[in-house]
Motif scaffolding. Structure first.
Motif, PDB file in Angstrom:
ATOM      1  N   GLY A 198       6.763  -3.668  -8.992  1.00  0.00           N
ATOM      2  CA  GLY A 198       7.328  -2.630  -9.993  1.00  0.00           C
ATOM      3  C   GLY A 198       8.808  -1.965  -9.577  1.00  0.00           C
ATOM      4  N   THR A 199       9.135  -0.924  -9.931  1.00  0.00           N
ATOM      5  CA  THR A 199      10.386  -0.022  -9.297  1.00  0.00           C
ATOM      6  C   THR A 199      10.057   0.432  -8.213  1.00  0.00           C
ATOM      7  N   LEU A 200      11.087   0.591  -7.333  1.00  0.00           N
ATOM      8  CA  LEU A 200      11.018   1.078  -5.904  1.00  0.00           C
ATOM      9  C   LEU A 200      10.228   2.373  -5.960  1.00  0.00           C
ATOM     10  N   ALA A 201      10.603   3.395  -6.711  1.00  0.00           N
ATOM     11  CA  ALA A 201      10.050   4.703  -6.767  1.00  0.00           C
ATOM     12  C   ALA A 201       8.490   4.522  -7.418  1.00  0.00           C
ATOM     13  N   ASN A 202       8.205   3.701  -8.229  1.00  0.00           N
ATOM     14  CA  ASN A 202       6.887   3.745  -9.019  1.00  0.00           C
ATOM     15  C   ASN A 202       5.963   2.842  -7.738  1.00  0.00           C
ATOM     16  N   ALA A 203       6.543   1.799  -7.024  1.00  0.00           N
ATOM     17  CA  ALA A 203       5.703   1.033  -6.219  1.00  0.00           C
ATOM     18  C   ALA A 203       5.304   1.966  -4.913  1.00  0.00           C
ATOM     19  N   THR A 204       6.421   3.190  -4.551  1.00  0.00           N
ATOM     20  CA  THR A 204       6.233   3.847  -3.306  1.00  0.00           C
ATOM     21  C   THR A 204       5.201   4.778  -3.634  1.00  0.00           C
ATOM     22  N   LEU A 205       5.208   5.426  -4.942  1.00  0.00           N
ATOM     23  CA  LEU A 205       4.391   6.485  -5.290  1.00  0.00           C
ATOM     24  C   LEU A 205       2.924   5.941  -5.731  1.00  0.00           C
ATOM     25  N   VAL A 206       2.721   4.996  -6.510  1.00  0.00           N
ATOM     26  CA  VAL A 206       1.567   4.505  -6.388  1.00  0.00           C
ATOM     27  C   VAL A 206       0.871   4.144  -4.876  1.00  0.00           C
ATOM     28  N   THR A 207       1.544   3.404  -4.269  1.00  0.00           N
ATOM     29  CA  THR A 207       0.863   2.922  -2.880  1.00  0.00           C
ATOM     30  C   THR A 207       0.494   4.093  -2.236  1.00  0.00           C
ATOM     31  N   LEU A 208       1.314   5.247  -2.261  1.00  0.00           N
ATOM     32  CA  LEU A 208       0.827   6.308  -1.610  1.00  0.00           C
ATOM     33  C   LEU A 208      -0.170   7.126  -2.132  1.00  0.00           C
ATOM     34  N   LEU A 209      -0.452   7.222  -3.340  1.00  0.00           N
ATOM     35  CA  LEU A 209      -1.458   7.856  -4.240  1.00  0.00           C
ATOM     36  C   LEU A 209      -2.627   7.008  -3.785  1.00  0.00           C
ATOM     37  N   SER A 210      -2.528   5.715  -3.945  1.00  0.00           N
ATOM     38  CA  SER A 210      -3.783   5.015  -3.618  1.00  0.00           C
ATOM     39  C   SER A 210      -4.181   4.773  -2.010  1.00  0.00           C
ATOM     40  N   TRP A 211      -3.246   5.066  -1.355  1.00  0.00           N
ATOM     41  CA  TRP A 211      -3.555   5.155   0.020  1.00  0.00           C
ATOM     42  C   TRP A 211      -4.741   6.452   0.158  1.00  0.00           C
ATOM     43  N   VAL A 212      -4.105   7.449  -0.167  1.00  0.00           N
ATOM     44  CA  VAL A 212      -4.799   8.762  -0.046  1.00  0.00           C
ATOM     45  C   VAL A 212      -6.209   8.647  -0.643  1.00  0.00           C
ATOM     46  N   VAL A 213      -6.199   8.068  -1.601  1.00  0.00           N
ATOM     47  CA  VAL A 213      -7.691   7.925  -2.389  1.00  0.00           C
ATOM     48  C   VAL A 213      -8.606   6.789  -1.509  1.00  0.00           C
ATOM     49  N   ALA A 214      -7.798   5.849  -0.792  1.00  0.00           N
ATOM     50  CA  ALA A 214      -8.675   4.804  -0.112  1.00  0.00           C
ATOM     51  C   ALA A 214      -9.000   5.445   1.220  1.00  0.00           C
ATOM     52  N   VAL A 215      -8.311   6.500   1.866  1.00  0.00           N
ATOM     53  CA  VAL A 215      -8.561   7.351   3.078  1.00  0.00           C
ATOM     54  C   VAL A 215      -9.821   8.077   2.646  1.00  0.00           C
ATOM     55  N   ALA A 216      -9.878   8.661   1.630  1.00  0.00           N
ATOM     56  CA  ALA A 216     -10.839   9.475   1.429  1.00  0.00           C
ATOM     57  C   ALA A 216     -12.197   8.714   1.236  1.00  0.00           C
ATOM     58  N   ILE A 217     -12.383   7.491   0.466  1.00  0.00           N
ATOM     59  CA  ILE A 217     -13.511   6.526   0.705  1.00  0.00           C
ATOM     60  C   ILE A 217     -13.588   6.246   1.881  1.00  0.00           C
ATOM     61  N   ALA A 218     -12.802   6.022   2.853  1.00  0.00           N
ATOM     62  CA  ALA A 218     -13.000   5.496   4.130  1.00  0.00           C
ATOM     63  C   ALA A 218     -13.815   6.588   4.843  1.00  0.00           C
ATOM     64  N   GLN A 219     -13.187   7.976   4.809  1.00  0.00           N
ATOM     65  CA  GLN A 219     -13.794   8.855   5.391  1.00  0.00           C
ATOM     66  C   GLN A 219     -15.328   9.175   4.970  1.00  0.00           C
ATOM     67  N   ALA A 220     -15.414   8.900   3.727  1.00  0.00           N
ATOM     68  CA  ALA A 220     -16.729   8.993   3.253  1.00  0.00           C
ATOM     69  C   ALA A 220     -17.931   7.949   3.852  1.00  0.00           C
ATOM     70  N   LEU A 221     -17.305   6.631   3.835  1.00  0.00           N
ATOM     71  CA  LEU A 221     -17.988   5.740   4.564  1.00  0.00           C
ATOM     72  C   LEU A 221     -18.252   5.786   5.811  1.00  0.00           C
ATOM     73  N   ARG A 222     -17.228   6.514   6.735  1.00  0.00           N
ATOM     74  CA  ARG A 222     -17.293   6.627   8.243  1.00  0.00           C
ATOM     75  C   ARG A 222     -18.255   7.704   8.350  1.00  0.00           C
ATOM     76  N   ALA A 223     -18.546   8.755   7.350  1.00  0.00           N
ATOM     77  CA  ALA A 223     -19.579   9.874   7.476  1.00  0.00           C
ATOM     78  C   ALA A 223     -21.061   9.306   7.493  1.00  0.00           C
ATOM     79  N   THR A 224     -21.284   8.072   7.229  1.00  0.00           N
ATOM     80  CA  THR A 224     -22.552   7.546   7.103  1.00  0.00           C
ATOM     81  C   THR A 224     -23.064   7.011   8.244  1.00  0.00           C
ATOM     82  N   SER A 225     -24.345   6.621   8.590  1.00  0.00           N
ATOM     83  CA  SER A 225     -24.579   5.774   9.791  1.00  0.00           C
ATOM     84  C   SER A 225     -24.217   4.327   9.730  1.00  0.00           C
ATOM     85  N   VAL A 226     -23.736   3.712   8.775  1.00  0.00           N
ATOM     86  CA  VAL A 226     -23.316   2.558   8.816  1.00  0.00           C
ATOM     87  C   VAL A 226     -22.164   2.039   9.534  1.00  0.00           C
TER      88      VAL A 226
END
Length: 139
Positions: free
Chosen positions: A77-105
């Motif tokens: 997509g556009t440069l601005a949209n690609a950057t914004l969507v990537t960053l917001l997606s990463w923030v959510v992905a990090v939240a999921i990763a942190q939740a997974l890391r909080a488990t014993s798995v």
């Protein structure tokens, strides 16, 4: 519209999206490998540890990126949209990763400082890659 149709419109199986995915995963792996190195682990020797740190981020990213359209036919997509969507997606992905890391798995825990570092450093790597990819793909 069926779920299958909706999924196909969000993920395009093409060489362009394969390149985007390879760069994204490379950026996440680089973030993890450098982090492990700074904590005294050799990523080339401690492959199991690196994999154990990488997998929660991989799961988070794969769950979010497809839904966010980062691998859609019109990505990046556009440069601005690609950057914004990537960053917001990463923030959510990090939240999921942190939740997974909080488990014993997975090793580690859900430390706020690691989440912040993950968002900033991983976000810079992913957004930087997406800027380069967007410019190279002529958007």
């Amino acid at each position: 519209m069926s779920v299958a149709t909706a999924d196909r419109s969000r993920i395009d199986l093409s060489s362009k999206t394969a390149l985007l995915a390879a760069g994204d995963l490379g950026g996440i792996l680089l973030f993890v490998a450098v982090g492990e190195y700074t904590h005294g682990y050799n990523p080339l020797v401690d492959v199991g540890r690196v994999a154990g740190t990488f997998v929660p981020f991989l799961v988070g990213w794969l769950l979010v990126a497809g839904v966010a359209g980062l691998y859609a036919s019109d990505a990046p997509g556009t440069l601005a949209n690609a950057t914004l969507v990537t960053l917001l997606s990463w923030v959510v992905a990090v939240a999921i990763a942190q939740a997974l890391r909080a488990t014993s798995v997975f090793h580690g825990d859900a430390a706020l400082t690691f989440a912040v570092v993950s968002v900033v450093v991983g976000g810079l790597l992913l957004c930087g890659w997406r800027v380069v990819a967007t410019m190279a793909l002529g958007r």
